[in-house]
Scaffold this motif. Structure first.
Motif, PDB file in Angstrom:
ATOM      1  N   SER A   1       3.285   3.925   0.868  1.00 33.64           N
ATOM      2  CA  SER A   1       4.159   3.917   2.034  1.00 33.64           C
ATOM      3  C   SER A   1       5.377   4.783   1.761  1.00 33.64           C
ATOM      4  N   ARG A   2       6.132   5.041   2.803  1.00 35.77           N
ATOM      5  CA  ARG A   2       7.376   5.800   2.660  1.00 35.77           C
ATOM      6  C   ARG A   2       8.555   4.908   2.275  1.00 35.77           C
ATOM      7  N   THR A   3       8.337   3.596   2.244  1.00 40.38           N
ATOM      8  CA  THR A   3       9.401   2.667   1.884  1.00 40.38           C
ATOM      9  C   THR A   3       8.898   1.699   0.820  1.00 40.38           C
TER      10      THR A   3
ATOM     11  N   ASN B   1       7.344  -1.779   1.926  1.00 46.18           N
ATOM     12  CA  ASN B   1       5.969  -1.785   2.423  1.00 46.18           C
ATOM     13  C   ASN B   1       4.963  -1.345   1.366  1.00 46.18           C
ATOM     14  N   ALA B   2       5.458  -0.856   0.234  1.00 49.29           N
ATOM     15  CA  ALA B   2       4.566  -0.396  -0.833  1.00 49.29           C
ATOM     16  C   ALA B   2       4.202  -1.509  -1.804  1.00 49.29           C
TER      17      ALA B   2
ATOM     18  N   LYS C   1       0.865  -1.179   0.000  1.00 49.58           N
ATOM     19  CA  LYS C   1       0.000   0.000   0.000  1.00 49.58           C
ATOM     20  C   LYS C   1       0.906   1.234   0.000  1.00 49.58           C
TER      21      LYS C   1
ATOM     22  N   LEU D   1       5.653   8.446  -0.492  1.00 44.89           N
ATOM     23  CA  LEU D   1       4.294   8.209  -0.002  1.00 44.89           C
ATOM     24  C   LEU D   1       3.281   9.053  -0.773  1.00 44.89           C
TER      25      LEU D   1
END
Length: 470
Positions: A186-188, A191-192, A184, A285
């Motif tokens: 994300s800033r990383t 996790n995206a 989803k 993000l």
């Protein structure tokens, strides 16, 4: 030969951040050709000195800030203008430092004076015995008066890093599917979702190395890879001409991101420095939120710089990927990659990507070049708060410092690093939670665009609603 591609069988340490550059030239050069063009991360631009004797270009690194020393240097030059050689490369304590008492000369194949001319896209790799306090690299011409054109100077830390992690193939695939299902905005990247590069003929197919950029004999020559983040909610990928591509490591360094295909083509560094719509890493993000919005474009575009890509091979590639068709070209190049880097198919597997299927990434049988399957129980690992840590990459020399690096769990999850007693180590994390299966029917996506059709512009924002008063 002194001129070579980045080593195929060994991994270069991370490039040291460069914080400045100076030049000692003939007449003052035009600002567009200033010394800083030698440290902008692109081999499409260049720094230039006009005709003169003992011209030099010098760059400052952050070797001291990370507690390391300069171990090697690469020089990118085309040889299409004035002769670069003969030249020397020094590691010293200040800009232009070539004094024997405070600086040391680097060598290539035992030679301290390089005479052979570079060719377009072929870097000169030199070994340097840098010492602490020596954080400047100076390239100095010797011999007759002439001009100097340098495309890029890259300094590497004197640090040995692990190559491809020694992890069972099924754990690599499980990690990829885990990131895909939970992805989803994300800033990383980890996790995206999953970061992929779909073959688009900007690769070095001419020399049988499509896992690398085509930097010579190509039209146009480019200095970056375009990649996309995908996940179960937004599964669309570019419909490339070769039927597949690469799964990139989630810690791959990228320069900027666009929330749609921007057609970056031959722009230096993918246009990250001067293109409206390009967002830096710090705005990952926000860019992914725009891409995730209803009516947004099929896929996003991340720009992976060519210099960092070459330095991170083969570790930057997690798997080869078939997206459509029989994948013959992808199969052949996967086998070539295994042979070139002397790795096994369980280390860099061949996968087929099927959106809507659970799991979306499944292994395809391939040649293991004489390797036997790896059992998960045989992984040389240590336990970190319930998570299994593979050989990782915790390094204070990572751009941003120790806190911006991380190790990997056997399930493809990141273990953040932190300074412990002055050393950069993996920090204790939460207990491992096995990923939930992806949704059976992810949201329908528009048809994949044809590689020959120019992608449509992103949709306009919805009209502002005004409230009517009685």
């Amino acid at each position: 030969s002194l001129l070579m591609d980045p080593p195929a069988s060994s991994l270069l340490p991370p490039a040291l951040p460069l914080t400045g550059a100076q030049a000692n030239c003939g007449p003052e050069a035009d600002s567009f050709f200033g010394a800083l063009k030698a440290v902008d991360g692109s081999w499409l631009t260049h720094a230039q000195c006009w005709s003169g004797s003992n011209n030099w270009i010098s760059v400052r690194t952050e070797a001291d800030a990370g507690g390391g020393v300069i171990g090697s240097v690469q020089i990118y030059a085309s040889g299409e203008h004035d002769r670069l050689g003969p030249f020397e490369v020094w590691v010293g304590a200040s800009f232009g430092d070539t004094a024997p008492g405070s600086a040391e000369r680097c060598t290539a194949n035992g030679s301290q004076t390089i005479s052979q001319e570079p060719t377009s896209g072929m870097p000169v790799l030199l070994a340097c015995g840098g010492s602490r306090g020596a954080s400047y690299v100076t390239l100095r011409q010797v011999g007759s008066s002439r001009g100097m054109v340098v495309h890029e100077i890259v300094a590497y830390a004197n640090q040995t890093l692990p190559q491809i992690p020694d992890v069972a193939g099924r754990d690599i695939i499980q990690g990829i599917n885990a990131r895909y299902s939970r992805g989803k905005p994300s800033r990383t990247i980890e996790n995206a979702g999953v970061l992929v590069h779909i073959f688009d003929d900007t690769e070095d197919w001419r020399n049988g190395r499509p896992w690398d950029l085509c930097v010579r004999g190509c039209d146009p020559v480019i200095d970056h890879f375009s990649a996309s983040v995908i996940n179960a909610k937004r599964p669309a990928v570019y419909a490339g001409p070769r039927g597949g591509g690469l799964v990139l490591s989630a810690d791959a360094d990228f320069l900027c991101i666009y929330d749609h295909d921007y057609g970056t083509g031959s722009r230096a560094n993918g246009g990250c420095a001067d293109t409206p719509g390009a967002r830096p890493q710090s705005q990952l993000l926000e860019a992914l939120r725009d891409w995730d919005a209803p009516g947004a474009y099929w896929y996003n575009e991340l720009i992976v710089g060519g210099l960092s890509w070459q330095a991170s091979l083969p570790r930057a590639i997690e798997a080869f990927l078939i997206t459509h068709g029989d994948g013959r070209a992808v199969r052949e190049q996967h086998a070539n990659f295994l042979r070139a880097f002397k790795v096994c198919s369980w280390q860099v597997p061949l996968l087929r990507y099927t959106p809507g299927k659970s799991p979306a990434f499944s292994e395809v049988e391939s040649s293991g070049v004489g390797c036997t399957p790896k059992a998960a129980t045989s992984v040389a690992a240590t336990s970190v708060a319930g998570r299994v840590s593979t050989q990782g990459w915790c390094s204070s020399l990572t751009p941003g410092g120790c806190e911006h690096s991380f190790m990997w769990s056997a399930f493809g999850e990141p273990l953040p690093c932190k300074l412990v007693g002055g050393r950069c180590r993996a920090s204790a994390g939460t207990q491992l939670v096995r990923p939930k299966p992806p949704p059976v029917l992810p949201r329908a996506s528009p048809p994949l665009p044809s590689p020959s059709r120019k992608p449509p512009p992103p949709p306009p924002p919805p009209p502002r609603q005004t409230r009517r008063h009685p």
